[in-house]
Design a protein around this motif. Structure first.
Motif, PDB file in Angstrom:
ATOM      1  N   GLY A  15     -10.327  22.902 -79.182  1.00 51.83           N
ATOM      2  CA  GLY A  15     -11.439  23.725 -79.449  1.00 51.83           C
ATOM      3  C   GLY A  15     -11.042  24.952 -80.201  1.00 51.83           C
ATOM      4  N   SER A  16     -12.346  25.618 -80.764  1.00 57.48           N
ATOM      5  CA  SER A  16     -12.005  26.854 -81.524  1.00 57.48           C
ATOM      6  C   SER A  16     -12.099  28.077 -80.442  1.00 57.48           C
ATOM      7  N   GLU A  17     -11.442  29.016 -81.006  1.00 62.05           N
ATOM      8  CA  GLU A  17     -11.505  30.387 -80.217  1.00 62.05           C
ATOM      9  C   GLU A  17     -12.869  31.075 -80.673  1.00 62.05           C
ATOM     10  N   LEU A  18     -13.488  31.699 -79.758  1.00 68.31           N
ATOM     11  CA  LEU A  18     -14.730  32.251 -79.925  1.00 68.31           C
ATOM     12  C   LEU A  18     -14.485  33.975 -80.005  1.00 68.31           C
ATOM     13  N   LYS A  19     -15.311  34.496 -80.697  1.00 64.07           N
ATOM     14  CA  LYS A  19     -15.056  35.877 -80.764  1.00 64.07           C
ATOM     15  C   LYS A  19     -16.392  36.702 -80.532  1.00 64.07           C
ATOM     16  N   GLY A 114     -15.230  23.227 -72.029  1.00 61.83           N
ATOM     17  CA  GLY A 114     -14.110  23.637 -72.468  1.00 61.83           C
ATOM     18  C   GLY A 114     -13.764  23.206 -74.148  1.00 61.83           C
ATOM     19  N   GLU A 115     -14.053  22.208 -74.442  1.00 60.48           N
ATOM     20  CA  GLU A 115     -13.924  22.176 -76.125  1.00 60.48           C
ATOM     21  C   GLU A 115     -14.828  23.028 -76.992  1.00 60.48           C
ATOM     22  N   LYS A 116     -15.991  23.230 -76.469  1.00 58.10           N
ATOM     23  CA  LYS A 116     -17.036  24.215 -77.158  1.00 58.10           C
ATOM     24  C   LYS A 116     -16.404  25.856 -77.172  1.00 58.10           C
ATOM     25  N   TYR A 117     -16.040  26.011 -76.025  1.00 61.75           N
ATOM     26  CA  TYR A 117     -15.223  27.412 -75.790  1.00 61.75           C
ATOM     27  C   TYR A 117     -13.855  27.580 -76.004  1.00 61.75           C
ATOM     28  N   GLY A 118     -13.096  26.540 -76.426  1.00 65.55           N
ATOM     29  CA  GLY A 118     -11.775  26.689 -76.740  1.00 65.55           C
ATOM     30  C   GLY A 118     -10.882  26.599 -75.615  1.00 65.55           C
TER      31      GLY A 118
END
Length: 166
Positions: A15-19, A114-118
């Motif tokens: 997933g992608s890192e959220l900021k 887990g995937e959506k929040y990396g």
């Protein structure tokens, strides 16, 4: 994303890192009653999302107990603990530990959170220790991806961020 390790061994987060400032992705997890739960179920509330690999291990247990204890000290904040544990295990653990002030939720079925929040650890199919504070408009106001999964998060920073979120 920074290098995340589990017992000093590098792991791959799916997933992608959220900021801070990102819109919090909606997700579907399973409640202890076996019902689907989404971010939308907490709409209009500030959310402190505490992510643990397995609630029934030392640091994860301490993390969940700490946020349960702090729940009364931060008004208008819903605390969620999300792990890959089965809902039955979460229910048993909460009953044994007197956890009543937060919601434990399971991402075991498909790893959607887990995937959506990396935070989904590819090699272990566990969630990486992390904290997200999401305001009442579902904007992320605080993020901590703990670099070594077996370490504690920064509780004070997370609690302060949750207390300041609107």
């Amino acid at each position: 994303m920074g290098n995340v390790t589990f017992k000093q061994n590098p792991v791959t987060l799916v997933g992608s890192e959220l900021k801070v400032g990102d819109q919090a992705p909606d997700f579907t997890v399973v409640s202890n009653e076996m019902n689907d739960v989404s971010l939308n179920d907490y709409k209009g509330n500030v959310k402190l999302i505490s992510v643990v690999p397995s609630i029934d291990t030392g640091v994860c247990s301490e993390q969940t107990k700490r946020f349960n204890e702090e729940a009364d000290k931060i008004d208008n904040v819903q605390i969620l603990t999300i792990s890959m544990d089965l809902p039955f295990a979460q229910t048993r653990w909460c009953a044994a530990n007197g956890i009543k002030k937060l919601d434990t939720l399971s991402d075991h079925r498909d790893g959607d959170f887990g995937e959506k929040y990396g935070v989904l650890i590819k090699e272990l199919r566990l969630l990486s220790r992390s904290i997200f504070v999401v305001d009442s408009n579902d904007k992320i106001t605080y993020v901590e991806y703990v670099e070594e999964v077996t370490n504690h998060p920064d509780y004070d920073a997370a609690l302060k961020a949750a207390g300041q979120a609107k």
